[in-house]
Scaffold this active site. Sequence first.
Site, short mmCIF file in Angstrom:
data_model
loop_
_atom_site.label_atom_id
_atom_site.label_comp_id
_atom_site.label_asym_id
_atom_site.label_seq_id
_atom_site.Cartn_x
_atom_site.Cartn_y
_atom_site.Cartn_z
N ILE A 16 39.49 -17.65 13.83
CA ILE A 16 38.30 -18.08 13.10
C ILE A 16 38.59 -19.39 12.39
O ILE A 16 39.52 -19.49 11.59
CB ILE A 16 37.87 -17.02 12.07
N ASP A 76 42.86 -29.01 9.61
CA ASP A 76 41.67 -29.82 9.45
C ASP A 76 41.11 -30.09 10.84
O ASP A 76 41.75 -30.77 11.65
CB ASP A 76 42.02 -31.14 8.73
N TYR A 169 23.14 -33.77 10.10
CA TYR A 169 23.52 -32.37 10.26
C TYR A 169 22.78 -31.75 11.44
O TYR A 169 23.37 -31.04 12.27
CB TYR A 169 23.23 -31.58 8.98
N LYS A 173 24.26 -30.05 14.96
CA LYS A 173 23.96 -28.69 15.40
C LYS A 173 23.17 -28.67 16.71
O LYS A 173 23.31 -27.74 17.51
CB LYS A 173 23.22 -27.92 14.30
N VAL A 202 21.39 -19.38 4.27
CA VAL A 202 22.51 -18.52 3.86
C VAL A 202 23.10 -19.08 2.57
O VAL A 202 23.41 -20.28 2.50
CB VAL A 202 23.61 -18.46 4.93
#
Length: 270
Positions: A16, A76, A169, A173, A202
């Site tokens: 993850i 990173d 952003y 995406k 969220v």
Amino acid sequence: MSIFNASRLLGKTVLITGASSGIGAATAVLFAKAGTNVLLLARRTEALKNVEAACLAAHKESGLKDGGQFASIQLDLADKSAIASLWSKVPSNLRDVDILVNNAGFVIGRDQVGDIDESIIDSMFSTNVFGLMAMTQLLLKDFKAKKSGHIINLGSIAGVEAYVGGSIYCATKFAVNAFTTTMRKELVDTPIRVTEIQPGMVETEFSLVRFKGDANAAKSVYTGIQPLTGEDIAEEIVWAASRPPHVNIAEQLIFPVNQASATIMYRAPQ
């Protein structure tokens, strides 16, 4: 037929990214509770260690004998050389990864096109897109060799519907969505599964990062509405990963009940 059969995850190893907080941390803990081994990757070492401790506690509480091996690795995603040399940092017992969760990503600011700092554009694409692609290519080679694996990419409603003040952003995406969709088509003749999770609102550190640490501005995003939590999205990720091998959850678009799109939501009067 069980409602949520997680037994298929027993003993599997999950990697993850962005595992130090929010969705990534919640997902790591839930996978640990389901009897997996977990590799936790993020930039913040101390925060990673706290999540690793939470994973250990969750696995112990589950009482399961499978899984329970965890490792935290500082990484990173904007550093391609660090991704290329990742396996040199991974303990030998955790190198056979079964599930990749590309969770790392962030947004800074609400500036509109023409006023956006070039360094912000570079940093968002370096992590949200280029880092995700590099990590995927690294793991996919192994998945193809062993003819199994599951890639779960964290997209967003921002990758489905663009909105004012989110051009960069949203662009990152949308790129994740295109990359994920193409990969799913390219892998259609293999047993490798490809999933994109697309959350709406969220409440995590996401808005705090967007507003550069301004806690009041970050909190105002959620005024009058009950947003999703990192745990809510973690449940969807782990559920998708626990489906039978012939079942692939291609995409999941997930909203809080009072959100209907990127910009349409009901906020209760305060």
